[in-house]
Design a protein around this motif. Structure first.
Motif, PDB file in Angstrom:
ATOM      1  N   ASN A 169     -76.582 -91.407 -47.210  1.00 35.87           N
ATOM      2  CA  ASN A 169     -77.613 -91.152 -46.207  1.00 35.87           C
ATOM      3  C   ASN A 169     -77.930 -89.671 -46.059  1.00 35.87           C
ATOM      4  O   ASN A 169     -78.952 -89.328 -45.496  1.00 35.87           O
ATOM      5  N   SER A 170     -77.048 -88.790 -46.518  1.00 29.62           N
ATOM      6  CA  SER A 170     -77.222 -87.361 -46.264  1.00 29.62           C
ATOM      7  C   SER A 170     -76.886 -86.532 -47.497  1.00 29.62           C
ATOM      8  O   SER A 170     -76.141 -86.958 -48.373  1.00 29.62           O
ATOM      9  N   LEU A 171     -77.441 -85.325 -47.504  1.00 37.63           N
ATOM     10  CA  LEU A 171     -77.206 -84.354 -48.562  1.00 37.63           C
ATOM     11  C   LEU A 171     -76.928 -83.022 -47.906  1.00 37.63           C
ATOM     12  O   LEU A 171     -77.613 -82.637 -46.955  1.00 37.63           O
ATOM     13  N   ALA A 172     -75.931 -82.295 -48.402  1.00 37.89           N
ATOM     14  CA  ALA A 172     -75.616 -80.964 -47.882  1.00 37.89           C
ATOM     15  C   ALA A 172     -75.353 -80.019 -49.043  1.00 37.89           C
ATOM     16  O   ALA A 172     -74.806 -80.421 -50.072  1.00 37.89           O
ATOM     17  N   ILE A 173     -75.758 -78.764 -48.862  1.00 41.34           N
ATOM     18  CA  ILE A 173     -75.387 -77.702 -49.794  1.00 41.34           C
ATOM     19  C   ILE A 173     -74.129 -77.083 -49.220  1.00 41.34           C
ATOM     20  O   ILE A 173     -74.120 -76.618 -48.079  1.00 41.34           O
ATOM     21  N   THR A 174     -73.055 -77.079 -50.003  1.00 37.21           N
ATOM     22  CA  THR A 174     -71.756 -76.665 -49.486  1.00 37.21           C
ATOM     23  C   THR A 174     -71.055 -75.711 -50.446  1.00 37.21           C
ATOM     24  O   THR A 174     -71.458 -75.540 -51.587  1.00 37.21           O
ATOM     25  N   THR A 175     -69.969 -75.136 -49.938  1.00 40.38           N
ATOM     26  CA  THR A 175     -69.024 -74.394 -50.767  1.00 40.38           C
ATOM     27  C   THR A 175     -67.690 -75.105 -50.638  1.00 40.38           C
ATOM     28  O   THR A 175     -67.228 -75.389 -49.534  1.00 40.38           O
ATOM     29  N   ILE A 176     -67.087 -75.431 -51.779  1.00 39.31           N
ATOM     30  CA  ILE A 176     -65.809 -76.142 -51.770  1.00 39.31           C
ATOM     31  C   ILE A 176     -64.693 -75.146 -51.478  1.00 39.31           C
ATOM     32  O   ILE A 176     -64.614 -74.083 -52.095  1.00 39.31           O
ATOM     33  N   LYS A 177     -63.851 -75.501 -50.528  1.00 39.72           N
ATOM     34  CA  LYS A 177     -62.713 -74.667 -50.154  1.00 39.72           C
ATOM     35  C   LYS A 177     -61.435 -75.460 -50.415  1.00 39.72           C
ATOM     36  O   LYS A 177     -61.221 -76.528 -49.837  1.00 39.72           O
ATOM     37  N   VAL A 178     -60.589 -74.944 -51.305  1.00 34.67           N
ATOM     38  CA  VAL A 178     -59.335 -75.606 -51.648  1.00 34.67           C
ATOM     39  C   VAL A 178     -58.246 -75.111 -50.719  1.00 34.67           C
ATOM     40  O   VAL A 178     -58.060 -73.904 -50.559  1.00 34.67           O
ATOM     41  N   LYS A 179     -57.544 -76.054 -50.085  1.00 34.33           N
ATOM     42  CA  LYS A 179     -56.434 -75.692 -49.199  1.00 34.33           C
ATOM     43  C   LYS A 179     -55.139 -75.618 -49.996  1.00 34.33           C
ATOM     44  O   LYS A 179     -54.394 -74.666 -49.875  1.00 34.33           O
ATOM     45  N   ALA A 180     -54.851 -76.637 -50.807  1.00 30.76           N
ATOM     46  CA  ALA A 180     -53.657 -76.669 -51.655  1.00 30.76           C
ATOM     47  C   ALA A 180     -53.834 -77.774 -52.685  1.00 30.76           C
ATOM     48  O   ALA A 180     -54.205 -78.895 -52.330  1.00 30.76           O
ATOM     49  N   GLY A 181     -53.595 -77.461 -53.958  1.00 32.64           N
ATOM     50  CA  GLY A 181     -53.714 -78.470 -55.013  1.00 32.64           C
ATOM     51  C   GLY A 181     -55.098 -79.078 -55.057  1.00 32.64           C
ATOM     52  O   GLY A 181     -56.080 -78.392 -55.259  1.00 32.64           O
ATOM     53  N   GLN A 182     -55.167 -80.395 -54.861  1.00 31.68           N
ATOM     54  CA  GLN A 182     -56.443 -81.099 -54.834  1.00 31.68           C
ATOM     55  C   GLN A 182     -56.918 -81.366 -53.407  1.00 31.68           C
ATOM     56  O   GLN A 182     -57.864 -82.110 -53.188  1.00 31.68           O
ATOM     57  N   ASP A 183     -56.250 -80.772 -52.403  1.00 31.45           N
ATOM     58  CA  ASP A 183     -56.643 -80.927 -51.004  1.00 31.45           C
ATOM     59  C   ASP A 183     -57.732 -79.906 -50.694  1.00 31.45           C
ATOM     60  O   ASP A 183     -57.512 -78.702 -50.825  1.00 31.45           O
ATOM     61  N   TYR A 184     -58.901 -80.383 -50.291  1.00 29.86           N
ATOM     62  CA  TYR A 184     -60.047 -79.490 -50.106  1.00 29.86           C
ATOM     63  C   TYR A 184     -60.941 -79.986 -48.978  1.00 29.86           C
ATOM     64  O   TYR A 184     -60.773 -81.090 -48.466  1.00 29.86           O
ATOM     65  N   TYR A 185     -61.895 -79.128 -48.620  1.00 31.07           N
ATOM     66  CA  TYR A 185     -62.931 -79.497 -47.660  1.00 31.07           C
ATOM     67  C   TYR A 185     -64.210 -78.785 -48.060  1.00 31.07           C
ATOM     68  O   TYR A 185     -64.226 -77.966 -48.973  1.00 31.07           O
ATOM     69  N   PHE A 186     -65.308 -79.131 -47.378  1.00 26.58           N
ATOM     70  CA  PHE A 186     -66.599 -78.530 -47.658  1.00 26.58           C
ATOM     71  C   PHE A 186     -66.973 -77.581 -46.528  1.00 26.58           C
ATOM     72  O   PHE A 186     -66.987 -77.969 -45.364  1.00 26.58           O
ATOM     73  N   ALA A 187     -67.261 -76.332 -46.880  1.00 25.01           N
ATOM     74  CA  ALA A 187     -67.758 -75.351 -45.913  1.00 25.01           C
ATOM     75  C   ALA A 187     -69.284 -75.417 -45.965  1.00 25.01           C
ATOM     76  O   ALA A 187     -69.891 -75.154 -47.005  1.00 25.01           O
ATOM     77  N   TYR A 193     -63.391 -85.651 -60.455  1.00 29.38           N
ATOM     78  CA  TYR A 193     -64.077 -84.418 -60.086  1.00 29.38           C
ATOM     79  C   TYR A 193     -63.058 -83.291 -60.056  1.00 29.38           C
ATOM     80  O   TYR A 193     -62.039 -83.378 -59.373  1.00 29.38           O
ATOM     81  N   LEU A 194     -63.313 -82.231 -60.814  1.00 31.69           N
ATOM     82  CA  LEU A 194     -62.421 -81.080 -60.869  1.00 31.69           C
ATOM     83  C   LEU A 194     -62.739 -80.150 -59.700  1.00 31.69           C
ATOM     84  O   LEU A 194     -63.817 -79.555 -59.655  1.00 31.69           O
ATOM     85  N   VAL A 195     -61.823 -80.068 -58.765  1.00 34.45           N
ATOM     86  CA  VAL A 195     -62.010 -79.240 -57.569  1.00 34.45           C
ATOM     87  C   VAL A 195     -61.753 -77.782 -57.931  1.00 34.45           C
ATOM     88  O   VAL A 195     -60.742 -77.448 -58.533  1.00 34.45           O
ATOM     89  N   LYS A 196     -62.707 -76.914 -57.552  1.00 28.89           N
ATOM     90  CA  LYS A 196     -62.579 -75.482 -57.833  1.00 28.89           C
ATOM     91  C   LYS A 196     -62.950 -74.723 -56.568  1.00 28.89           C
ATOM     92  O   LYS A 196     -64.041 -74.903 -56.020  1.00 28.89           O
ATOM     93  N   ASP A 197     -62.049 -73.879 -56.099  1.00 26.60           N
ATOM     94  CA  ASP A 197     -62.281 -73.109 -54.888  1.00 26.60           C
ATOM     95  C   ASP A 197     -63.491 -72.193 -55.061  1.00 26.60           C
ATOM     96  O   ASP A 197     -63.617 -71.489 -56.068  1.00 26.60           O
ATOM     97  N   GLY A 198     -64.399 -72.229 -54.091  1.00 30.40           N
ATOM     98  CA  GLY A 198     -65.581 -71.384 -54.119  1.00 30.40           C
ATOM     99  C   GLY A 198     -66.770 -71.982 -54.839  1.00 30.40           C
ATOM    100  O   GLY A 198     -67.834 -71.362 -54.879  1.00 30.40           O
TER     101      GLY A 198
END
Length: 162
Positions: free
Chosen positions: A33-51, A69-74
């Motif tokens: 239902n939604s789309l956002a432009i984000t920056t991926i922030k990795v907390k530890a390992g594969q644990d991340y959130y979207f800024a 999906y390969l998580v990459k900080d920033g």
């Protein structure tokens, strides 16, 4: 005869409105239902959130729809999602992520005597431009071609020539 025309007109009006309704109702064809432009922030390992660009944080509470999906900080990314009702402490949003598409980011290239010949001159049309999340975001149009042999590269340059 007048009655037949009226019935035919009524049938076309009702039938046409039902057909248009099905064309306009596109929610059934999307898993998000939604789309956002984000920056991926990795907390530890594969644990991340979207800024998000407005400073808010979105937790990927359900990632069952994305695989490998390969998580990459920033990493900047388009995130297609549905909001979940369950709130998580420390986050503004909790989302079921349907798809993540990486956004190419680049640094500014200095244009000097050595790089002048390697910088292209294809014209683009800037549709929109804004600052967000510490990035200059540019939405643009490019006159392209169906020829896969013709490659395009887009860079933001800083003129350092005298």
């Amino acid at each position: 005869m007048k009655k037949v025309k009226w019935i035919l007109f009524s049938f076309l009006l009702i039938g046409g409105s039902l057909l248009l309704q099905s064309c306009l109702d596109d929610d059934d064809n999307n898993d998000y239902n939604s789309l956002a432009i984000t920056t991926i922030k990795v907390k530890a390992g594969q644990d991340y959130y979207f800024a998000l660009d407005d400073g808010k944080k979105m937790l990927p509470g359900d990632t069952t729809s994305i695989h490998n999906y390969l998580v990459k900080d920033g990493q900047r990314a388009f995130v297609y999602f549905n909001l979940l009702e369950e709130k998580k402490e420390g986050y503004d949003y909790n989302a079921k992520v349907q798809y993540i598409e990486n956004i190419l980011t680049k640094s500014v290239i200095p244009m000097d005597e050595q790089t002048t010949d390697s910088i292209g001159d294809d014209r683009i049309n800037i549709v929109d431009m804004w600052l967000g999340g510490g990035y200059l975001n540019i939405e643009f149009q490019l006159f392209g071609t169906q020829n896969i042999q013709k490659k395009h590269m887009l860079n933001l340059v800083r003129n350092e020539r005298q």
